[in-house]
Design an enzyme around this catalytic site. Sequence first.
Site, PDB file in Angstrom:
ATOM      1  N   ASP A   1       0.958  -1.412   0.315  1.00 29.96           N
ATOM      2  CA  ASP A   1      -0.111   0.332   0.320  1.00 29.96           C
ATOM      3  C   ASP A   1       0.550   1.014  -0.184  1.00 29.96           C
ATOM      4  O   ASP A   1       0.348   2.405  -0.562  1.00 29.96           O
ATOM      5  CB  ASP A   1      -1.030  -0.605   1.026  1.00 29.96           C
ATOM      6  CG  ASP A   1      -2.142  -1.168   0.676  1.00 29.96           C
ATOM      7  OD1 ASP A   1      -2.085  -1.576   0.054  1.00 29.96           O
ATOM      8  OD2 ASP A   1      -3.217  -1.742   2.175  1.00 29.96           O
TER       9      ASP A   1
ATOM     10  N   ARG B   1       2.718   5.708  -2.406  1.00 29.76           N
ATOM     11  CA  ARG B   1       3.889   7.173  -3.442  1.00 29.76           C
ATOM     12  C   ARG B   1       3.560   7.157  -4.724  1.00 29.76           C
ATOM     13  O   ARG B   1       3.990   8.345  -5.494  1.00 29.76           O
ATOM     14  CB  ARG B   1       5.327   6.728  -3.167  1.00 29.76           C
ATOM     15  CG  ARG B   1       6.180   6.948  -3.115  1.00 29.76           C
ATOM     16  CD  ARG B   1       7.630   6.634  -2.542  1.00 29.76           C
ATOM     17  NE  ARG B   1       7.694   4.907  -2.777  1.00 29.76           N
ATOM     18  CZ  ARG B   1       8.275   4.553  -4.088  1.00 29.76           C
ATOM     19  NH1 ARG B   1       9.510   5.453  -4.573  1.00 29.76           N
ATOM     20  NH2 ARG B   1       8.935   3.265  -3.997  1.00 29.76           N
TER      21      ARG B   1
ATOM     22  N   LYS C   1       4.777  13.714  23.974  1.00 33.06           N
ATOM     23  CA  LYS C   1       3.877  15.468  23.872  1.00 33.06           C
ATOM     24  C   LYS C   1       2.713  14.981  23.316  1.00 33.06           C
ATOM     25  O   LYS C   1       2.887  15.453  22.346  1.00 33.06           O
ATOM     26  CB  LYS C   1       5.258  16.362  22.880  1.00 33.06           C
ATOM     27  CG  LYS C   1       6.336  16.337  23.839  1.00 33.06           C
ATOM     28  CD  LYS C   1       6.577  16.652  25.081  1.00 33.06           C
ATOM     29  CE  LYS C   1       7.754  17.227  25.549  1.00 33.06           C
ATOM     30  NZ  LYS C   1       8.041  17.798  26.661  1.00 33.06           N
TER      31      LYS C   1
ATOM     32  N   TYR D   1      -9.186   2.834  11.201  1.00 32.67           N
ATOM     33  CA  TYR D   1      -9.472   2.453  11.494  1.00 32.67           C
ATOM     34  C   TYR D   1      -8.959   1.959  12.360  1.00 32.67           C
ATOM     35  O   TYR D   1      -9.659   1.370  13.539  1.00 32.67           O
ATOM     36  CB  TYR D   1      -9.424   1.176  10.150  1.00 32.67           C
ATOM     37  CG  TYR D   1      -9.986  -0.244  10.668  1.00 32.67           C
ATOM     38  CD1 TYR D   1     -11.135  -0.597  11.027  1.00 32.67           C
ATOM     39  CD2 TYR D   1      -9.208  -1.530  11.304  1.00 32.67           C
ATOM     40  CE1 TYR D   1     -12.053  -1.887  11.470  1.00 32.67           C
ATOM     41  CE2 TYR D   1      -9.700  -2.599  11.297  1.00 32.67           C
ATOM     42  CZ  TYR D   1     -10.599  -2.767  11.495  1.00 32.67           C
ATOM     43  OH  TYR D   1     -11.494  -4.366  11.789  1.00 32.67           O
TER      44      TYR D   1
ATOM     45  N   ALA E   1      -5.328   8.074  20.114  1.00 30.43           N
ATOM     46  CA  ALA E   1      -5.040   8.199  21.376  1.00 30.43           C
ATOM     47  C   ALA E   1      -5.268   9.518  22.230  1.00 30.43           C
ATOM     48  O   ALA E   1      -4.219  10.109  23.181  1.00 30.43           O
ATOM     49  CB  ALA E   1      -3.036   8.012  21.888  1.00 30.43           C
TER      50      ALA E   1
END
EC number: 2.7.1.23
Length: 271
Positions: free
Chosen positions: A62, A67, A140, A174, A194
Site C-alpha cells: 500500500d 507514493r 508530547k 481504522y 490516543a
Amino acid sequence: MKIGIITRVNCASCIKIAKRILEIIPEDWEVFLEMKLAMALHKKGYNFSNIKADILIVIGGDGTILRTAQFSKGKILGINVGGLGFLSEVEIGSIEESIYNLIRGNYREYSVMKLDVFINNRLFGKCINDVVIHTGKISKIRKFSVYIDDKFMENTSADGVIVATPIGSTSYSYSAGGPILIPSLRAMVISYIAPFGSRLRPIVCPETSSVKIKSIGKYDSIVILDGQKERKINENDMVEIRVSREHLTFIEMKDSFFERLRTKLIKDVVN
C-alpha cells in the site's frame, strides 16, 4: 497503450515480477519504468513525476501505491508483495493471469476520492488515504481545536487527529477506532490518535464539509499526507481539509471491496 511499472524500493521479488510482466505485455505498448527499477533491469528509466500512463502497474504494498499516487498519473493496478496490501488487487499466484486479462481488457475500473489539504489557505497537497496531524515529539500530547464548516466542535488532547477518505478508513483511522466507510460514500471521517478525556467518538462529515484543525501549544506538529509527504506546523497554522474535485482510478479484476474486507481485515469471522 502506455504502461508505467513501479516497484517497491530494494525489493528483489518485485524486480523479478516486473521482468516477467515485461515479457508478457505486447511489444507495441509503450512502457515507462521508474528510475530505480530501470537501473536494476538495465533499461531507460523515468522519475516518478514524469510518469504519465494509461495504466500504472504498482508492485509492492500500500505504501508503494500511495507514493505512486502522489507523484505519477494514471489508473493503478496494484500487485501485492509482502504485507496487508488492502489497495492491491492482485496477489502472488495470479499475476500472469491478471496481466493477460489486462491485455484482453477483462477488467473493471473504480474511482476513489481525493482530499485537498491547505495550510493557511495555501494548497499543500492532495491525498487518497488520510491526512494526519501529529505531535512533533514522542510523548508530547497536544491539544487540537477542530472545526467543521467554520463551526467550533471541540478541543481535544491527543497524540494526533486523522481525517480519512472512505478508502483510507480501512487504514490508520481504522486502527485508531474509526468506522469503515463504504467506498461509494463521498465523505470524510475524523478520528483521534490516543485521545485523553475526549467525549467525542470518530465523526463522519459529508463531502460538502470543510474540516479545519489547529494545534494549540508551544510544540510543533507535523502534517502528513498518505504517509508520504509531510510538513511541520506551529500553533499559528491552520490546516484545512476538503474533498477534492479530482479522483484516482483503480483497476479491478475480480475482488470487490467487500471481498478484500473479509479476506484482509476480518479474517477471523466465523460464517
